[in-house]
Enzyme design. Sequence first.
Site, mmCIF file in Angstrom:
data_model
loop_
_atom_site.group_PDB
_atom_site.id
_atom_site.type_symbol
_atom_site.label_atom_id
_atom_site.label_comp_id
_atom_site.label_asym_id
_atom_site.label_seq_id
_atom_site.Cartn_x
_atom_site.Cartn_y
_atom_site.Cartn_z
ATOM 1 N N TRP A 17 61.861 24.328 36.162
ATOM 2 C CA TRP A 17 61.254 23.199 36.879
ATOM 3 C C TRP A 17 60.033 23.623 37.679
ATOM 4 C CZ3 TRP A 17 61.925 17.964 37.933
ATOM 5 C CH2 TRP A 17 61.297 17.502 39.082
ATOM 6 N N MET A 18 59.009 22.776 37.670
ATOM 7 C CA MET A 18 57.867 22.948 38.561
ATOM 8 C C MET A 18 57.455 21.586 39.091
ATOM 9 S SD MET A 18 53.945 23.798 37.675
ATOM 10 C CE MET A 18 53.705 22.030 37.603
ATOM 11 N N ASN A 19 57.130 21.517 40.408
ATOM 12 C CA ASN A 19 56.501 20.289 40.885
ATOM 13 C C ASN A 19 55.209 20.603 41.623
ATOM 14 O OD1 ASN A 19 58.975 20.873 42.626
ATOM 15 N ND2 ASN A 19 58.148 19.299 43.925
ATOM 16 N N ASP A 20 55.079 20.328 42.903
ATOM 17 C CA ASP A 20 53.768 20.282 43.563
ATOM 18 C C ASP A 20 52.950 21.584 43.459
ATOM 19 O OD1 ASP A 20 55.356 18.243 44.527
ATOM 20 O OD2 ASP A 20 55.284 18.894 46.605
ATOM 21 N N GLN A 36 55.750 24.639 43.411
ATOM 22 C CA GLN A 36 57.156 24.396 43.721
ATOM 23 C C GLN A 36 57.961 24.665 42.456
ATOM 24 O OE1 GLN A 36 58.524 22.403 47.013
ATOM 25 N NE2 GLN A 36 57.186 24.170 47.297
ATOM 26 N N SER A 81 56.700 22.404 50.167
ATOM 27 C CA SER A 81 55.251 22.491 49.947
ATOM 28 C C SER A 81 54.459 22.928 51.165
ATOM 29 C CB SER A 81 54.734 21.139 49.455
ATOM 30 O OG SER A 81 55.112 20.971 48.116
ATOM 31 N N ARG A 141 56.914 17.273 56.832
ATOM 32 C CA ARG A 141 56.727 18.381 55.887
ATOM 33 C C ARG A 141 55.334 18.416 55.277
ATOM 34 N NH1 ARG A 141 60.485 14.869 53.388
ATOM 35 N NH2 ARG A 141 59.731 13.901 51.478
ATOM 36 N N ASP A 142 55.112 19.484 54.510
ATOM 37 C CA ASP A 142 53.913 19.682 53.694
ATOM 38 C C ASP A 142 52.673 19.904 54.553
ATOM 39 O OD1 ASP A 142 55.818 19.042 51.793
ATOM 40 O OD2 ASP A 142 55.121 16.985 51.540
ATOM 41 N N GLU A 197 53.973 12.044 51.882
ATOM 42 C CA GLU A 197 54.149 13.441 51.493
ATOM 43 C C GLU A 197 52.785 14.060 51.196
ATOM 44 O OE1 GLU A 197 58.206 14.051 49.284
ATOM 45 O OE2 GLU A 197 57.049 12.619 48.133
HETATM 46 N N1 DQQ Z 1 57.881 17.986 46.953
HETATM 47 C C1 DQQ Z 1 58.230 19.030 47.861
HETATM 48 C C2 DQQ Z 1 58.108 18.450 49.233
HETATM 49 C C3 DQQ Z 1 57.151 17.344 49.017
HETATM 50 C C4 DQQ Z 1 57.550 16.795 47.676
HETATM 51 C C5 DQQ Z 1 59.606 19.502 47.527
HETATM 52 C C6 DQQ Z 1 56.494 16.013 46.975
HETATM 53 O O1 DQQ Z 1 57.666 19.402 50.170
HETATM 54 O O2 DQQ Z 1 57.213 16.431 50.075
HETATM 55 O O3 DQQ Z 1 59.658 20.133 46.280
HETATM 56 O O4 DQQ Z 1 56.665 16.021 45.579
#
Ligand code: DQQ
Length: 475
Positions: A17-20, A36, A81, A141-142, A197
């Site tokens: 898995w990958m996100n931000d 992420q 993030s 966050r972030d 976010e």
């Molecule tokens: N993804 C992160 C958070 C952020 C969210 C968690 C946005 O820090 O708010 O993986 O996709």
Amino acid sequence: MVDRLRPAYHFLPPSNWMNDPNGLIQWRGRYHLFDQYNPNGAFHGTIHWGHAVTDDLVHWRDLPLALAPTPDGPDKDGVYSGCAVDRDGVPMLMYTGIRPQVQCIAEPVDPADPDLVAWRKHPANPVIPEPPAGVEVEGFRDPFVWREADGWYCAIGSGVNDVGGAIFLYRSPDLVRWEYLNELCRGDVVESGRMWECPSFLPLGGKHVLLISPIPLRKVLYLVGEYRDHRFTPERIGIVDDGGAYYAPQVTRDERGRWLMWGWLREGRDVEAQKAAGWSGVMSLPTVLSLTADGRLAVRPVPELEALRGPHRGWSDLDLAEGGPNPLAELSGDRLEIALAIEPADADEIGLSVLRSPDGAEETRIVYDVAAGELWVDRARASLDPGPSRERRGAAARLPPDGTLSLRVYVDGSVVEVFAADGTCLSSRVYPTRGDSRGVELRARGGRARARRVDAWTIGTIWTEAARTIPAAGS
Ligand code: DQQ
């Protein structure tokens, strides 16, 4: 078996898995992209920071994971993030630890290492241990950090309960000791969601731009306005990319002074399909930001991507008519860049189909509605698999005074990104099932149109090597 849906020239980790996108920084010429990442599978959980570098914005080297949750630490449940900044010649990371959401920093073990492979968390973590007092918030966050004359500033995404999304602004002399200043900006729950976010905040074209990914809107908004006395007053709001896949982008200013942006392109198929594939999530192409003369945010692919172009085919002065032949019948592929310049003449609609089976049972249609001035990605027949989203997504796209529709379309397995000349973009995910769904078709409807020029390239891979490994716990 080759997984043809897996992108070859968009960044994604070797598996899982990958996100931000996180921690974007150009450091001594080299671009660093953190992400992420879940080393335990193709689903969101046990979030670490992955890490990759590129010297040319095109070819990537994947590096060992940069940050892992520290057992019993403030990020024990996930390293969420955050961003990267240059603190007096040393790159620093700032990110969120969760349960509860707090802000932490990390520094390179060896700042002289050109790849910045190993990172050490700061003993003072969490450096921001709680949200400001006196407000009931959803999320904290972030962090996004920048430098001003009197210190470091940090924007943190949040939402004020029953009011709307909000950004809290902090200041620090050293990234370690932080004082809360005020809300940088607050939104309205109806217009821009209840929690914001992944803020990015940047000066652009004489204004300031705030990028936010609001819950529950599942799209990215930009606000353009004035930043004065540590408060941001938005003057207009727009959508960064209305294709349905784009989320949680981050920006960085490179050594040439360009504001570059990457976003996460979410999957459009269900969790079980993602797990079966063994990978989930892909980065957008790198893009460069500008403000248009009428104050909109324009997003364009970086010119460096031209280095990926392989075999080329070109066409000039094609007449397009409803029911006429497909002038691009010879073109096929699932790693393509296609550039079009079309005079719509008296056509109602110009349609470019990609990932098309010979009988049209599967196709992803990119449609320009001339009268409405709208660009659409129509996924109604993108896949014979009933699972993936078929949602049709579109946005207004203005033609220049000479009326030419200029599009740049990137096809990469399950990714279709469309950039219009006015800076509008639509990023989509599609999952064709048939081996022969590789065709391209160009058509006009409701009248005649003229394609002044069509160029198409087969696109290569961005990978030089892949080496993602898990660092020792607590590193
Ligand atoms: N993804 C992160 C958070 C952020 C969210 C968690 C946005 O820090 O708010 O993986 O996709």
